[in-house]
Design a protein around this motif. Structure first.
Motif, mmCIF file in Angstrom:
data_model
loop_
_atom_site.group_PDB
_atom_site.id
_atom_site.type_symbol
_atom_site.label_atom_id
_atom_site.label_comp_id
_atom_site.label_asym_id
_atom_site.label_seq_id
_atom_site.Cartn_x
_atom_site.Cartn_y
_atom_site.Cartn_z
ATOM 1 N N ILE A 200 0.841 -1.197 0.000
ATOM 2 C CA ILE A 200 0.000 0.000 0.000
ATOM 3 C C ILE A 200 0.877 1.248 0.000
ATOM 4 N N MET A 201 1.921 1.258 0.817
ATOM 5 C CA MET A 201 2.830 2.401 0.885
ATOM 6 C C MET A 201 3.516 2.631 -0.462
ATOM 7 N N ILE A 202 4.023 1.566 -1.073
ATOM 8 C CA ILE A 202 4.720 1.683 -2.357
ATOM 9 C C ILE A 202 3.740 2.111 -3.450
ATOM 10 N N GLY A 203 2.515 1.545 -3.415
ATOM 11 C CA GLY A 203 1.506 1.900 -4.408
ATOM 12 C C GLY A 203 1.112 3.354 -4.337
ATOM 13 N N LEU A 204 0.924 3.870 -3.121
ATOM 14 C CA LEU A 204 0.564 5.280 -2.958
ATOM 15 C C LEU A 204 1.700 6.194 -3.405
ATOM 16 N N LYS A 205 2.930 5.819 -3.060
ATOM 17 C CA LYS A 205 4.086 6.612 -3.458
ATOM 18 C C LYS A 205 4.247 6.620 -4.968
ATOM 19 N N SER A 206 4.041 5.465 -5.605
ATOM 20 C CA SER A 206 4.132 5.363 -7.056
ATOM 21 C C SER A 206 3.050 6.187 -7.735
ATOM 22 N N ALA A 207 1.830 6.162 -7.142
ATOM 23 C CA ALA A 207 0.712 6.939 -7.713
ATOM 24 C C ALA A 207 0.999 8.431 -7.613
ATOM 25 N N ARG A 208 1.559 8.883 -6.481
ATOM 26 C CA ARG A 208 1.892 10.307 -6.323
ATOM 27 C C ARG A 208 2.973 10.728 -7.316
ATOM 28 N N SER A 209 3.948 9.865 -7.534
ATOM 29 C CA SER A 209 5.027 10.163 -8.484
ATOM 30 C C SER A 209 4.479 10.286 -9.900
ATOM 31 N N SER A 210 3.532 9.397 -10.239
ATOM 32 C CA SER A 210 2.940 9.421 -11.577
ATOM 33 C C SER A 210 2.112 10.698 -11.779
ATOM 34 N N SER A 211 1.422 11.115 -10.698
ATOM 35 C CA SER A 211 0.610 12.343 -10.785
ATOM 36 C C SER A 211 1.487 13.582 -10.986
#
Length: 214
Positions: A200-211
């Motif tokens: 969940i932590m990695i997924g949220l961080k990856s989503a923020r980076s993509s945004s």
């Protein structure tokens, strides 16, 4: 005592496969810095599900059996999506496909005696059985969601929502295991909690980076 050790051994072996899938997926994800859905995740999944269904039968625990029946064919779908199913020899494919319905037929032929054993186990009060079934159903919904999401995107993936459902369901099943004094369920779920939270932590961080990049 020997029977108890055999049954527990089957359960621990099943949970071992599930732990292997999480460890393998976790390592791949940490290296890639994003959520990965490796092929071996699904190989370990089908091995664990096969054994855990057997464990649930030996334990006369319908909640465990129900949870594995629902997700079993989703594992097979993901094996096909990853090109692994096509490489399996025909006899193995037939065994994997036919085992769950064969088990269902066996239950039906067993009639009232089997139903009595599974649904009215004196070791599992009805409210606890209901709680276990609800917990397993919620936990299994993660794979229904994963299948739905992957089908829409035409690729086998483990989306962020999968990990959120996993974490919630795992906590409930761990509680069920404590109430049942079931060391197999407790160890199996406890080991997965860290992996679910980390994804969940990695997924949220990856989503923020993509945004930010977009």
């Amino acid at each position: 005592m020997k029977e108890y050790l055999l049954v527990t051994g089957v359960g621990l072996l099943a949970q071992g496969f599930f732990s292997l899938r999480m460890l393998h997926q976790w390592i791949k994800t940490e290296r890639a810095k994003k959520i990965i859905s490796p092929s071996l995740f699904w190989v370990f999944s089908i091995c664990g599900a096969y054994l855990l269904m057997l464990y649930g039968w030996l334990r006369n625990d319908f909640a465990i059996i129900l949870g594995q029946f629902i997700s079993y064919y989703i594992y097979l779908w993901n094996l096909k999506a990853n090109g692994i199913w096509q490489k399996c020899v025909l006899p193995l494919r037939l065994v994997l496909l036919l085992t769950p319905p064969a088990a269902a037929v066996s239950l039906a032929l067993g009639g009232a005696d089997i139903a009595q054993t599974l649904f009215k186990n004196p070791d599992i009060p009805l409210p606890l059985l209901v709680f276990g079934c609800i917990s397993q159903a919620l936990f299994t919904l993660r794979f229904v969601y994963q299948w739905w999401y992957s089908s829409r995107h035409h690729v086998s993936v483990l989306p962020l929502g999968f990990w959120g459902i996993s974490l919630t369901g795992s906590v409930l099943i761990c509680l069920y295991g404590v109430l049942r004094l079931d060391i197999v369920l407790i160890l199996g779920q406890a080991l997965g909690l860290a992996a679910y939270a980390r994804n969940i932590m990695i997924g949220l961080k990856s989503a923020r980076s993509s945004s930010k990049r977009s």
